[in-house]
Write a protein that holds these residues in place. Sequence first.
Motif, PDB file in Angstrom:
ATOM      1  N   GLN A  53       1.130  -0.903   0.020  1.00  0.00           N
ATOM      2  CA  GLN A  53       0.459   0.288   0.305  1.00  0.00           C
ATOM      3  C   GLN A  53       0.733   1.671  -0.496  1.00  0.00           C
ATOM      4  O   GLN A  53       1.106   2.189  -0.761  1.00  0.00           O
ATOM      5  N   ALA A  54       2.129   1.259   0.634  1.00  0.00           N
ATOM      6  CA  ALA A  54       2.590   2.697   0.682  1.00  0.00           C
ATOM      7  C   ALA A  54       3.823   2.569  -0.274  1.00  0.00           C
ATOM      8  O   ALA A  54       3.442   3.746  -0.906  1.00  0.00           O
ATOM      9  N   ARG A  59       3.803   5.528  -5.897  1.00  0.00           N
ATOM     10  CA  ARG A  59       3.699   5.464  -7.454  1.00  0.00           C
ATOM     11  C   ARG A  59       2.788   6.411  -8.002  1.00  0.00           C
ATOM     12  O   ARG A  59       3.172   7.365  -8.487  1.00  0.00           O
ATOM     13  N   ASP A  60       1.618   7.070  -6.851  1.00  0.00           N
ATOM     14  CA  ASP A  60       0.669   7.565  -7.478  1.00  0.00           C
ATOM     15  C   ASP A  60       0.905   9.267  -7.017  1.00  0.00           C
ATOM     16  O   ASP A  60       0.603  10.354  -7.607  1.00  0.00           O
ATOM     17  N   ARG A  61       1.591   9.014  -5.911  1.00  0.00           N
ATOM     18  CA  ARG A  61       2.225  10.610  -5.798  1.00  0.00           C
ATOM     19  C   ARG A  61       3.104  10.902  -6.979  1.00  0.00           C
ATOM     20  O   ARG A  61       3.138  12.446  -7.856  1.00  0.00           O
ATOM     21  N   GLU A  62       3.979  10.077  -7.142  1.00  0.00           N
ATOM     22  CA  GLU A  62       5.225  10.688  -8.295  1.00  0.00           C
ATOM     23  C   GLU A  62       4.241  10.913 -10.009  1.00  0.00           C
ATOM     24  O   GLU A  62       4.527  11.797 -10.397  1.00  0.00           O
TER      25      GLU A  62
END
Length: 179
Positions: A53-54, A59-62
């Motif tokens: 999950q982290a 990845r989503d933030r990037e």
Amino acid sequence: MGNSLQDQLLKAGLVNEQKLKQARSSKRKNVKQSGKRGPQPDAEARQAAQRAQAEKAERDRELNRQRQEEAAKRAAENEIRQLIHTHRVVRDGGELAFNFTDGTKLKRIYVNKDQHAKLVAGRLAVVRQDAFYEVVPVEIAERVRARDASLVLVQNQAAEEKDADDPYADFQVPDDLMW
């Protein structure tokens, strides 16, 4: 078919009433203790799930950051394009060729005498807009240079006061000299 396995075993005489009650009781206790959620995952599985999950969140933030950078870049390009388009000097009917370089290529645009004089004096500048070249006032060229310096191709410096040590100060450059 309506008989459960427990009832069938009881009729066959393989189990007695007491063992049947104990089995039902222990089953109820197990369900009650587990909170009807099934077996609890062990610590390793929980940690692996948290790591996954982290990593997904990172990845989503990037990906979100890259999208924001691309959107900002497109917005800046559109802003430059709009700035050049609204402040360009109209060059219709230009009879004088003004030569300049774009990278390693020699380019030519046609301007009138007044525009040519202003280009040479440093009051106008040549900028690239997509695949075309536009003539804009020097103030606009400075604003374009602040956003993207590679788009300003010609911006002559205004003639400053003459240097006292200049050995060629007595010689005037002809006005009609072109390269």
